[in-house]
Design an enzyme around this catalytic site. Sequence first.
Site, PDB file in Angstrom:
ATOM      1  N   GLY A  76      49.768 -51.485 -33.624  1.00 14.96           N
ATOM      2  CA  GLY A  76      50.877 -50.730 -33.048  1.00 14.96           C
ATOM      3  C   GLY A  76      52.207 -51.386 -33.365  1.00 14.96           C
ATOM      4  O   GLY A  76      52.261 -52.484 -33.946  1.00 14.96           O
TER       5      GLY A  76
ATOM      6  N   THR B  63      54.596 -52.809 -31.432  1.00 15.13           N
ATOM      7  CA  THR B  63      54.766 -54.120 -30.799  1.00 15.13           C
ATOM      8  C   THR B  63      53.779 -55.119 -31.367  1.00 15.13           C
ATOM      9  O   THR B  63      54.128 -56.270 -31.646  1.00 15.13           O
ATOM     10  CB  THR B  63      54.581 -54.013 -29.273  1.00 15.13           C
ATOM     11  OG1 THR B  63      55.541 -53.099 -28.739  1.00 15.13           O
ATOM     12  CG2 THR B  63      54.763 -55.368 -28.614  1.00 15.13           C
TER      13      THR B  63
ATOM     14  N   ARG C 277      40.263 -51.527 -34.740  1.00 14.76           N
ATOM     15  CA  ARG C 277      39.239 -50.500 -34.980  1.00 14.76           C
ATOM     16  C   ARG C 277      38.923 -50.378 -36.472  1.00 14.76           C
ATOM     17  O   ARG C 277      37.763 -50.199 -36.861  1.00 14.76           O
ATOM     18  CB  ARG C 277      39.715 -49.154 -34.443  1.00 14.76           C
ATOM     19  CG  ARG C 277      38.660 -48.059 -34.476  1.00 14.76           C
ATOM     20  CD  ARG C 277      39.282 -46.699 -34.159  1.00 14.76           C
ATOM     21  NE  ARG C 277      39.960 -46.689 -32.878  1.00 14.76           N
ATOM     22  CZ  ARG C 277      39.347 -46.470 -31.723  1.00 14.76           C
ATOM     23  NH1 ARG C 277      38.045 -46.271 -31.691  1.00 14.76           N
ATOM     24  NH2 ARG C 277      40.045 -46.455 -30.594  1.00 14.76           N
TER      25      ARG C 277
ATOM     26  N   GLY D  90      48.195 -49.263 -26.812  1.00 17.74           N
ATOM     27  CA  GLY D  90      48.694 -48.100 -26.084  1.00 17.74           C
ATOM     28  C   GLY D  90      48.719 -46.866 -26.962  1.00 17.74           C
ATOM     29  O   GLY D  90      48.715 -46.960 -28.191  1.00 17.74           O
TER      30      GLY D  90
ATOM     31  N   TYR E 125      50.546 -41.392 -16.633  1.00 17.74           N
ATOM     32  CA  TYR E 125      50.723 -42.597 -17.452  1.00 17.74           C
ATOM     33  C   TYR E 125      51.069 -43.800 -16.596  1.00 17.74           C
ATOM     34  O   TYR E 125      50.471 -44.882 -16.736  1.00 17.74           O
ATOM     35  CB  TYR E 125      51.819 -42.350 -18.486  1.00 17.74           C
ATOM     36  CG  TYR E 125      51.997 -43.487 -19.466  1.00 17.74           C
ATOM     37  CD1 TYR E 125      51.004 -43.799 -20.389  1.00 17.74           C
ATOM     38  CD2 TYR E 125      53.169 -44.251 -19.476  1.00 17.74           C
ATOM     39  CE1 TYR E 125      51.156 -44.832 -21.295  1.00 17.74           C
ATOM     40  CE2 TYR E 125      53.331 -45.289 -20.382  1.00 17.74           C
ATOM     41  CZ  TYR E 125      52.326 -45.569 -21.286  1.00 17.74           C
ATOM     42  OH  TYR E 125      52.485 -46.612 -22.180  1.00 17.74           O
TER      43      TYR E 125
ATOM     44  N   LYS F  35      48.628 -47.226 -15.925  1.00 18.01           N
ATOM     45  CA  LYS F  35      49.208 -48.543 -16.205  1.00 18.01           C
ATOM     46  C   LYS F  35      49.185 -49.405 -14.939  1.00 18.01           C
ATOM     47  O   LYS F  35      48.912 -50.610 -15.003  1.00 18.01           O
ATOM     48  CB  LYS F  35      50.645 -48.401 -16.725  1.00 18.01           C
ATOM     49  CG  LYS F  35      50.749 -47.874 -18.141  1.00 18.01           C
ATOM     50  CD  LYS F  35      50.160 -48.842 -19.139  1.00 18.01           C
ATOM     51  CE  LYS F  35      50.441 -48.427 -20.573  1.00 18.01           C
ATOM     52  NZ  LYS F  35      49.833 -49.365 -21.553  1.00 18.01           N
TER      53      LYS F  35
ATOM     54  N   LEU G  65      60.883 -48.125 -25.562  1.00 15.18           N
ATOM     55  CA  LEU G  65      60.767 -49.062 -26.670  1.00 15.18           C
ATOM     56  C   LEU G  65      61.366 -48.460 -27.939  1.00 15.18           C
ATOM     57  O   LEU G  65      61.156 -47.283 -28.239  1.00 15.18           O
ATOM     58  CB  LEU G  65      59.299 -49.409 -26.927  1.00 15.18           C
ATOM     59  CG  LEU G  65      58.610 -50.290 -25.891  1.00 15.18           C
ATOM     60  CD1 LEU G  65      57.145 -50.484 -26.262  1.00 15.18           C
ATOM     61  CD2 LEU G  65      59.305 -51.638 -25.767  1.00 15.18           C
TER      62      LEU G  65
ATOM     63  N   ARG H 239      58.281 -40.276 -33.272  1.00 13.77           N
ATOM     64  CA  ARG H 239      58.211 -39.588 -31.984  1.00 13.77           C
ATOM     65  C   ARG H 239      59.594 -39.015 -31.670  1.00 13.77           C
ATOM     66  O   ARG H 239      60.504 -39.733 -31.264  1.00 13.77           O
ATOM     67  CB  ARG H 239      57.764 -40.554 -30.886  1.00 13.77           C
ATOM     68  CG  ARG H 239      56.401 -41.170 -31.154  1.00 13.77           C
ATOM     69  CD  ARG H 239      56.048 -42.187 -30.080  1.00 13.77           C
ATOM     70  NE  ARG H 239      54.775 -42.851 -30.362  1.00 13.77           N
ATOM     71  CZ  ARG H 239      54.251 -43.808 -29.606  1.00 13.77           C
ATOM     72  NH1 ARG H 239      54.892 -44.211 -28.513  1.00 13.77           N
ATOM     73  NH2 ARG H 239      53.100 -44.351 -29.921  1.00 13.77           N
TER      74      ARG H 239
END
Length: 217
Positions: A10, A12, A34, A71, A122, A126, A149, A156
Amino acid sequence: MKALVLGATGATGKDLTKLLLEDQDFSEVHLFVRNNIKSETKKCKIHVVDFDQPKNWQHLVTGDVAFSCMGTTLKDAGSKEAQRKVDYDYQLNFAEAAKNNGVEDFILVSVYGADSGSKLFYNRIKGELEDAVKKLNFEKTTYFQPGILERKNSERSVEVLSIKALNFVNKLGLFKSQKPLPTSVLAKAMVNAAKIKSKGFSEIKLSAIFNFAEKIK
């Protein structure tokens, strides 16, 4: 130190992995992913795992500090059930393995407003993850709770528009405590958290993360 990273692919996680590999204080960096990714240094150890089969890989979660920054979004996951797997199940499995294997330091990227009692799905998952990890009683636990972020080359659209809007009002002197947080700054704060010799629980929110990123040069 031997570092363990969940969520290395990701935004981060990529910034975090880069900093860890460049930092001489970390002798090994183990990534749990993965799909296989390339590494140009022997310092980086890649573990390709099936996150739905934690018993097959949890024995590998051994080291000095574990970073959890995995995430996804509801859109990318496709359903609330799928999102919960990524944002709760996989990370809790990782945390439980770290605790069982004697890892003393756990660093988690959460979100501002995380609350297990929240009406927002969400924020609720969390918050549930925060509660579950805290109950594991690591020797040292650090939660980072950023707002929006700022990811490099983000696709996005809602996130990009939100960042532009916040940057605009920040210039007007408004909502400065909620200014967008570049993932590179968050990653630096996480590395700093691992270097601080302390015990117990810490929670670092919003603009305080910027200051935390500068604590150790």
